[in-house]
Structure formats: C-alpha cells, structure tokens
Design an enzyme around this catalytic site. Structure first.
Site, PDB file in Angstrom:
ATOM      1  CG  HIS A  67     -17.965  27.768  -2.638  1.00 14.31           C
ATOM      2  ND1 HIS A  67     -18.818  28.028  -1.598  1.00 14.31           N
ATOM      3  CD2 HIS A  67     -18.276  26.514  -3.066  1.00 14.31           C
ATOM      4  CE1 HIS A  67     -19.618  26.988  -1.400  1.00 14.31           C
ATOM      5  NE2 HIS A  67     -19.307  26.047  -2.268  1.00 14.31           N
ATOM      6  CG  ASP A 182     -21.437  23.277  -0.071  1.00 14.12           C
ATOM      7  OD1 ASP A 182     -20.559  23.723  -0.810  1.00 14.12           O
ATOM      8  OD2 ASP A 182     -22.649  23.301  -0.357  1.00 14.12           O
ATOM      9  CD  GLU A 216     -20.883  26.842  -5.309  1.00 14.01           C
ATOM     10  OE1 GLU A 216     -21.195  25.835  -5.956  1.00 14.01           O
ATOM     11  OE2 GLU A 216     -21.407  27.144  -4.202  1.00 14.01           O
ATOM     12  CD  GLU A 217     -23.442  27.561  -1.324  1.00 14.52           C
ATOM     13  OE1 GLU A 217     -24.395  27.199  -2.041  1.00 14.52           O
ATOM     14  OE2 GLU A 217     -22.769  26.764  -0.651  1.00 14.52           O
ATOM     15  CG  ASP A 236     -18.149  22.650  -3.838  1.00 17.06           C
ATOM     16  OD1 ASP A 236     -18.481  22.452  -2.658  1.00 17.06           O
ATOM     17  OD2 ASP A 236     -18.590  23.582  -4.523  1.00 17.06           O
TER      18      ASP A 236
END
Length: 339
Positions: A67, A182, A216-217, A236
């Site tokens: 992501h 991330d 994604e978050e 990830d």
C-alpha cells in the site's frame, strides 16, 4: 543485486516525497502508473485509485500487494486564533508528531507549510506538560494569520489534508530512516521486483501481478482484486520489537496477526524458500496488526493468503529499517515467483 537495491532506495525517496495520506493518493498513483509504464508494463488504475499490473506468467494467479497510502491528518476545523484543529487519518499517533513539520493541501491545489504542536508547547510558559492527544494538538501555518478569517482567506478549510514530513534518509551503513516505511518501503521493493523481472527476462511459473492499494490504513485497501486470483501475499512492513524474532536486517514472515492465522501452506512455502536461499528471516506473530490481504478475505474472495516484509522498527513513528532487510525481502519474492 546492488543496482536493484540502489533503485529501490531511490524509489523509496521518490515515493515518500509524494504526500499520500489515505484519501489523498492521486499523485502517488500517477507516479506508479508512469514508473511502471516506463518499464514497459501496462498498469491499470481502478475506480478506487489502486494500481494493478501483471508482470508476466500464466495460470494460478498470484497477487503481491503493497500500500502507498500513509498515516496523516485532515483539517477538522479552523480555530478562532487561525490555527488548525486536526483529525486523524488512520492509526496516526500524535505523540510521535508533536513538533513535526507538515504541509497542508487545499481543495484548490494550494500547498502551505506548517508545524504540529500541542496547545502549550513551551516549558518556559506552561505550568505543566500538555498531554499529546488529538484534542490538544493544532497546526500552526507558516503564514501571517492569527484569526479564523485570515486562515480561511488563504483557501484553507475543513477537509483539507495535513501531511507530515517524511525526513527520509539512507545512511552509508545501510540504515533506512523515514516516516511511512509502512508501506512505501515494500512498494519500492515491488517496483524493484518488476524491474528485475523485466531486465533479466525472468520466466515466471505462474501469472504474477502487483497491486498497489490506497486505503490500507483505514482498512479496505485490498477489498477488491482480480476475480481469477488464487493466492495473494501482502508485502508490508515486518514488525520489530519485544517478543519478536525479526530485526531490521531480516525479512519477516507473519504466521498470525490480529485477524488470525495466515494460510499455513503459503506461510510454510515462504519459510522453506527463505531457508533454501539462505536468507535471513524470521517467522513471527504480530499481536496488533492487520493487512490488505485480510480485507480481501473479508470481501469474500476464495484465496490463499500470506504476509511478508522487511523488518521495520518503531512502526507508526519515525521508522527504521535496513537495506539488508530490503535485500532479503526482494530475494525471497524473486525466488517465490519462479517456483
């Protein structure tokens, strides 16, 4: 291999330089589309904003997902003193951003710089420290405004995006320090994998596609994939910390996170491949973690799933990894897509 690692490092710097909190990802998606097209691929941009590209092979389709949306904030309101009250995007931790520089992106395309501070940051003024929780945080614009009307006149309004400065560095010793490793580090690794497949004309044992997601978050980045997908691996960040075996110089293979166990056979195959290749790896359990591929499963897709990534320390903070972790992750992926 060194040229691919340098490529990944450069791509990481490029990706982190593009502000992309969840919901504000069009610029980073456009960058991915151009980069993959320049490599000779034919990427597709979904209605949602995800970028999907097949890098080769036929049959038994495998999707590798990373992501490119990040943590960040949004303007909740403009205060009477002209400062901005924020609201969190994703699992942003205000304690890690107190004193951080930021940019504010308006609806009409203007960009302003600012700083994140609590409502009483000076030890020479405050009787006691102010707790760094959201209601005590504000963004000070680097503009000569001290009223709500003054700030609004700049075009700043509720709903505008607040992006923290990434401060990306790669040291001569190989350590990678930045916000948003991330998951922009793994996104850069997937770009490196795509370059490797193209440059070396690697014959893939199955159809392999890359998916770069943009929500994604906030939990639904991977909720839609190609219907023919049979296996999906979320690439990830690997967790580094107490009670975990992974370090920043390793590739982590996750056996279980907060959403439950990953596919036993996929996890075993990844670990066996890492072992065969002599890679530095760890199999770990992440107690407070969720990934794109779990969103895919919850959306009803009948797939096998896995999760790997380079070890990243201090997640959702100013994060740190190492080029050795990048190398181990890239080599694991390269071998796995040929088996």
């Amino acid at each position: 291999m060194q040229n691919y690692l340098e490529f990944i490092g450069n791509e990481l710097k490029a990706l982190t330089s593009i502000p992309s909190p969840s919901g504000y990802t069009k610029d980073v998606a456009a960058y991915l589309m151009k980069t993959l097209s320049d490599m000779g691929y034919e990427p597709q941009l979904s209605n949602k904003g995800n970028v999907f590209v097949t890098i080769g092979g036929e049959g038994n389709p495998l999707v590798l997902a990373a992501h490119v949306d990040t943590l960040g904030a949004m303007v909740r309101s403009v205060k009477a003193n002209g400062r901005l009250r924020p609201t969190t995007l994703g699992g942003h931790q205000w304690s890690t951003a107190d004193g951080e520089n930021c940019t504010i992106h308006t609806r009409d395309g203007r960009v302003y710089t600012g700083v994140v501070l609590n409502t009483e940051p000076s030890v020479h003024v405050a009787d006691s420290a102010v707790e760094t929780k959201e209601e005590n945080m504000e963004i000070l614009l680097d503009e000569n405004v001290d009223t709500k009307e003054g700030t609004l006149s700049l075009g700043v309004q509720p709903g505008d995006i607040i992006a923290m400065d990434p401060r990306t560095q790669i040291t001569p010793s190989g350590y990678i320090k930045s916000r948003f490793l991330d998951d922009k580090l793994s996104a850069a690794i997937l770009l490196g994998l795509a370059k490797c497949v193209k440059d070396e004309s690697i014959a893939l044992s199955r159809k392999v596609s890359l998916l770069f997601t943009v929500y994604e978050e906030v939990g639904h980045g991977g909720s839609f994939v190609a219907e023919d997908t049979t296996e999906m691996i979320s690439v990830d960040m690997g967790c580094v910390g107490s009670d975990l075996g992974c370090t920043e110089r390793m590739v982590s293979i996750c056996a279980k996170d907060s959403g439950g166990p990953y596919n036993y056979d996929v996890t075993s195959a990844l670990a066996e491949t890492a072992k065969e290749e002599g890679l530095d790896y760890a199999i770990d359990v992440y107690p407070h973690y969720g990934s794109d591929v779990e969103a895919t499963l919850r959306a009803g897709y009948d797939i096998r799933h896995g999760l790997i990534g380079p070890g990243v320390y201090a997640s959702h903070n100013y994060e740190r990894s190492h080029m050795d972790g990048v190398k181990n992750t890239l080599l694991l992926l390269k071998k796995y897509i040929q088996k």
